[in-house]
Design a protein around this motif. Structure first.
Motif, PDB file in Angstrom:
ATOM      1  N   THR A  95       0.848  -1.198   0.000  1.00  0.00           N
ATOM      2  CA  THR A  95       0.000   0.000   0.000  1.00  0.00           C
ATOM      3  C   THR A  95       0.885   1.250   0.000  1.00  0.00           C
ATOM      4  OG1 THR A  95       0.005   0.141   2.417  1.00  0.00           O
ATOM      5  CG2 THR A  95      -1.829  -1.068   1.426  1.00  0.00           C
ATOM      6  N   GLY A  96       0.256   2.362  -0.319  1.00  0.00           N
ATOM      7  CA  GLY A  96       0.950   3.639  -0.234  1.00  0.00           C
ATOM      8  C   GLY A  96       1.333   3.958   1.207  1.00  0.00           C
ATOM      9  N   HIS A  99      -0.556  11.229   3.596  1.00  0.00           N
ATOM     10  CA  HIS A  99       0.457  10.237   3.229  1.00  0.00           C
ATOM     11  C   HIS A  99       0.095   8.843   3.730  1.00  0.00           C
ATOM     12  CE1 HIS A  99       3.142  13.425   1.820  1.00  0.00           C
ATOM     13  NE2 HIS A  99       2.921  14.077   2.948  1.00  0.00           N
ATOM     14  N   GLY A 100      -1.195   8.598   3.999  1.00  0.00           N
ATOM     15  CA  GLY A 100      -1.599   7.272   4.447  1.00  0.00           C
ATOM     16  C   GLY A 100      -1.971   7.267   5.909  1.00  0.00           C
ATOM     17  N   ASP A 107       5.945  12.196  -2.608  1.00  0.00           N
ATOM     18  CA  ASP A 107       4.918  11.159  -2.502  1.00  0.00           C
ATOM     19  C   ASP A 107       4.113  11.132  -3.801  1.00  0.00           C
ATOM     20  OD1 ASP A 107       2.855   9.458  -1.938  1.00  0.00           O
ATOM     21  OD2 ASP A 107       2.455  10.271   0.059  1.00  0.00           O
ATOM     22  N   SER A 161      -4.059  16.369  -2.696  1.00  0.00           N
ATOM     23  CA  SER A 161      -5.448  16.007  -3.020  1.00  0.00           C
ATOM     24  C   SER A 161      -6.420  17.060  -2.539  1.00  0.00           C
ATOM     25  CB  SER A 161      -5.838  14.706  -2.329  1.00  0.00           C
ATOM     26  OG  SER A 161      -4.891  13.731  -2.542  1.00  0.00           O
ATOM     27  N   THR A 192       5.180   5.032   2.417  1.00  0.00           N
ATOM     28  CA  THR A 192       5.649   6.245   3.107  1.00  0.00           C
ATOM     29  C   THR A 192       6.270   5.890   4.459  1.00  0.00           C
ATOM     30  OG1 THR A 192       3.456   6.745   4.053  1.00  0.00           O
ATOM     31  CG2 THR A 192       3.980   7.748   1.930  1.00  0.00           C
ATOM     32  N   LYS A 207      -1.103   2.850  -5.944  1.00  0.00           N
ATOM     33  CA  LYS A 207      -2.207   3.036  -6.904  1.00  0.00           C
ATOM     34  C   LYS A 207      -1.894   2.545  -8.318  1.00  0.00           C
ATOM     35  CE  LYS A 207      -4.275   6.502  -3.999  1.00  0.00           C
ATOM     36  NZ  LYS A 207      -5.612   6.375  -3.518  1.00  0.00           N
ATOM     37  N   VAL A 241       2.141   8.652  -4.760  1.00  0.00           N
ATOM     38  CA  VAL A 241       1.138   7.574  -4.695  1.00  0.00           C
ATOM     39  C   VAL A 241      -0.033   7.872  -5.646  1.00  0.00           C
ATOM     40  CG1 VAL A 241      -0.555   6.443  -3.190  1.00  0.00           C
ATOM     41  CG2 VAL A 241       1.815   6.697  -2.438  1.00  0.00           C
ATOM     42  N   ILE A 242      -0.452   9.128  -5.715  1.00  0.00           N
ATOM     43  CA  ILE A 242      -1.521   9.476  -6.668  1.00  0.00           C
ATOM     44  C   ILE A 242      -0.938   9.939  -7.997  1.00  0.00           C
ATOM     45  CG2 ILE A 242      -3.322  11.162  -7.215  1.00  0.00           C
ATOM     46  CD1 ILE A 242      -4.380  10.934  -4.502  1.00  0.00           C
TER      47      ILE A 242
HETATM   48  C1  LIG Z   1      -0.382  10.941  -1.538  1.00  0.00           C
HETATM   49  C2  LIG Z   1      -0.801   9.656  -0.857  1.00  0.00           C
HETATM   50  N1  LIG Z   1       0.105   8.983  -0.142  1.00  0.00           N
HETATM   51  C3  LIG Z   1      -0.217   7.822   0.458  1.00  0.00           C
HETATM   52  C4  LIG Z   1      -1.479   7.300   0.374  1.00  0.00           C
HETATM   53  C5  LIG Z   1      -1.825   6.017   1.060  1.00  0.00           C
HETATM   54  O1  LIG Z   1      -2.001   4.990   0.122  1.00  0.00           O
HETATM   55  P1  LIG Z   1      -2.862   3.694   0.484  1.00  0.00           P
HETATM   56  O2  LIG Z   1      -4.288   4.118   0.571  1.00  0.00           O
HETATM   57  O3  LIG Z   1      -2.573   2.741  -0.638  1.00  0.00           O
HETATM   58  O4  LIG Z   1      -2.336   3.204   1.793  1.00  0.00           O
HETATM   59  C6  LIG Z   1      -2.453   7.973  -0.375  1.00  0.00           C
HETATM   60  C7  LIG Z   1      -3.812   7.428  -0.501  1.00  0.00           C
HETATM   61  O5  LIG Z   1      -4.708   7.991  -1.064  1.00  0.00           O
HETATM   62  C8  LIG Z   1      -2.108   9.195  -0.994  1.00  0.00           C
HETATM   63  O6  LIG Z   1      -3.007   9.907  -1.682  1.00  0.00           O
END
Ligand SMILES: Cc1ncc(COP(=O)(O)O)c(C=O)c1O
Length: 448
Positions: A127-128, A156-157, A251, A223, A132, A279, A253-254
């Motif tokens: 997972t994200g 960041h999760g 980061d 976001s 992090t 993601k 992730v998105i």
């Molecule tokens: C920028 C960012 N970092 C980390 C995460 C966490 O990722 P995950 O939901 O896969 O744990 C998200 C989740 O939306 C995110 O937007």
């Protein structure tokens, strides 16, 4: 707004009446699930998904929607792209989880190194959030310093080091962090600091704390207020971190494989030491990854002469099903030359269409976007950071998404929305029409 007040709204009542199977699902879920995965309370009329294809979702009541959820971001190519579906089906016949190594891992690793501007080595997780968490641990080990900086308005999760928000009463140029939700020990606050986003004051705070700061975490696009005007500020942030001897972790992730194939680092030309992914990297399967400079990433490795490497591991990390889906998705993204210009143009078209209408009628809303990710913000005037967004219009915001849902457009409860390669200009125009009509409904009801 309370659930009772929401339910009294005519649009809520109409939606519930037309979704009997989803209503039953919600009642059944409430009996066994302590909390549902997403705050479906924000979509007071429940929607439970039956199937998906391309840009569309069909719910258990047989209603079809233009989907702007896109799995919360992973489906850059839309739902069920043929190449990913085939890769998954082929892999399933060979097995889907082995624990020990498989060759798909370094194939996806090579693709990530090729795509990630700062990536010389990678580590996979699921997972994200894990990504992090690992990046923070790696930065602490590499620098020997313990404090981590996050920005006001960031996400960041869900691990303890990331679940922070600013005290609303604190100065916007020197935000004071507080824990986001219960169950996080107060000691965490001694190991984190918060910086103002899109604000030069952050640079002085980094310099002043350089002796104890291991790493600064930044989303290239937050976001909470997606935008593309932050390029110069992000580049300056990279320079300031380098001069101060503080690592920069971007980061992605998105933004990874969404804003550009090389993510926000490529789009904004920002130089980082570490980057995190999730993601889209997994082609719609659960994934996280850390990519970074080889010397920083060496802290993961017990075989490099280090007395104490950092601990990493995960039963499902690098599983062949996720790796196969990721390779298929990245191959298609990499080899489709007009993918990113087209995606970003679709996002701009959507934002411009809604904003034109809002400006014309003096509505206190802005469709913020960075390419194909967008967020409708209810606020007066310019939004420079998440600090400019108040909850004055929260009731109107909830009802807006119900009007949109009634008009056949689905936005997730978190309200960050996406278009994909499967969306057409006609889809986007239909979303603009539904969004502007929904805003008109709010105005007619005196909610904005
Ligand atoms: C920028 C960012 N970092 C980390 C995460 C966490 O990722 P995950 O939901 O896969 O744990 C998200 C989740 O939306 C995110 O937007």
């Amino acid at each position: 707004m309370t659930a009772t007040r929401q339910r009294a709204n005519p649009v809520t009542q109409r939606l519930r009446a037309s979704s009997p199977k989803s209503v039953i699902c919600q009642e059944e879920a409430a009996k066994v699930m302590a909390v549902e995965i997403v705050g479906t309370v924000h979509i007071t009329s429940p929607v439970y998904v039956e199937s998906v294809s391309g840009s569309r979702i069909t719910d258990v009541d047989g209603k079809e929607y233009i989907d702007l959820t896109m799995g919360f971001g992973p489906h850059v190519l839309g739902h069920r792209p043929a190449a990913v579906e085939k890769a998954l089906a082929d892999q399933i016949t060979r097995g889907w989880h082995w624990g020990i190594h498989n060759p798909l891992q370094h194939r996806l690793g090579e693709m990530l190194v090729e795509a990630a501007p700062c990536g010389e080595q990678v580590v996979f997780c699921n997972t994200g959030t894990e990504a992090t968490m690992y990046a923070i641990r790696a930065a602490r080990s590499f620098t020997g310093k313990s404090v981590v900086a996050v920005f006001d308005g960031s996400y960041h999760g869900v691990h303890d080091y990331a679940l922070l928000e600013a005290e609303r009463s604190s100065d916007r140029h020197s935000p004071v962090p507080r824990r986001r939700g219960a169950g996080i020990p107060s000691e965490i606050l001694e190991t984190v600091t918060m910086l103002p986003y899109n604000d030069e004051a952050a640079f002085d705070l980094i310099r002043a704390n350089a002796d104890r700061l291991a790493v600064v975490l930044v989303e290239p696009v937050q976001s909470s207020n997606p935008r593309t005007d932050v390029g110069p500020w992000l580049r300056r942030l990279g320079e300031v971190c380098r001069e101060a001897g503080v690592l920069l972790m971007v980061d992605e992730v998105i933004t990874g494989f969404r804003l550009a194939y090389g993510g926000g680092q490529e789009y904004f030309d920002v130089h980082a030491d570490l980057a995190t992914y999730g993601k889209a990297l997994g082609g719609g399967m659960p994934i996280g990854a850390v990519a970074g400079r080889a010397d920083v990433m060496s802290v993961f490795n017990a075989g490099n002469g280090r007395a104490r490497p950092i601990f990493s591991g995960g039963t499902f990390s690098g599983n062949p099903l996720t790796m196969a889906a990721g390779i298929a998705a990245l191959t298609q993204m990499r080899d489709t030359p007009d993918l990113y210009p087209r995606l970003n143009a679709l996002g701009d078209r959507l934002a411009e269409g809604v904003n034109r209408h809002a400006r014309r009628y003096g509505m206190p809303v802005t469709m913020m976007n960075a390419g194909s990710m967008f967020h409708l913000r209810f606020a007066e005037g310019q939004i420079r950071s998440s600090r400019d967004i108040t909850n004055r219009y929260v009731e109107a915001e909830h009802i807006f998404y119900q009007h949109l849902q009634e008009r056949g457009v689905l936005v997730p409860g978190i309200h960050l929305a996406f278009v994909s390669a499967a969306h057409t200009e006609a889809d986007v125009d239909a979303v603009i029409e539904a969004a502007t009509a929904s805003l008109d409904s709010l105005r007619n009801d005196g909610m904005i």
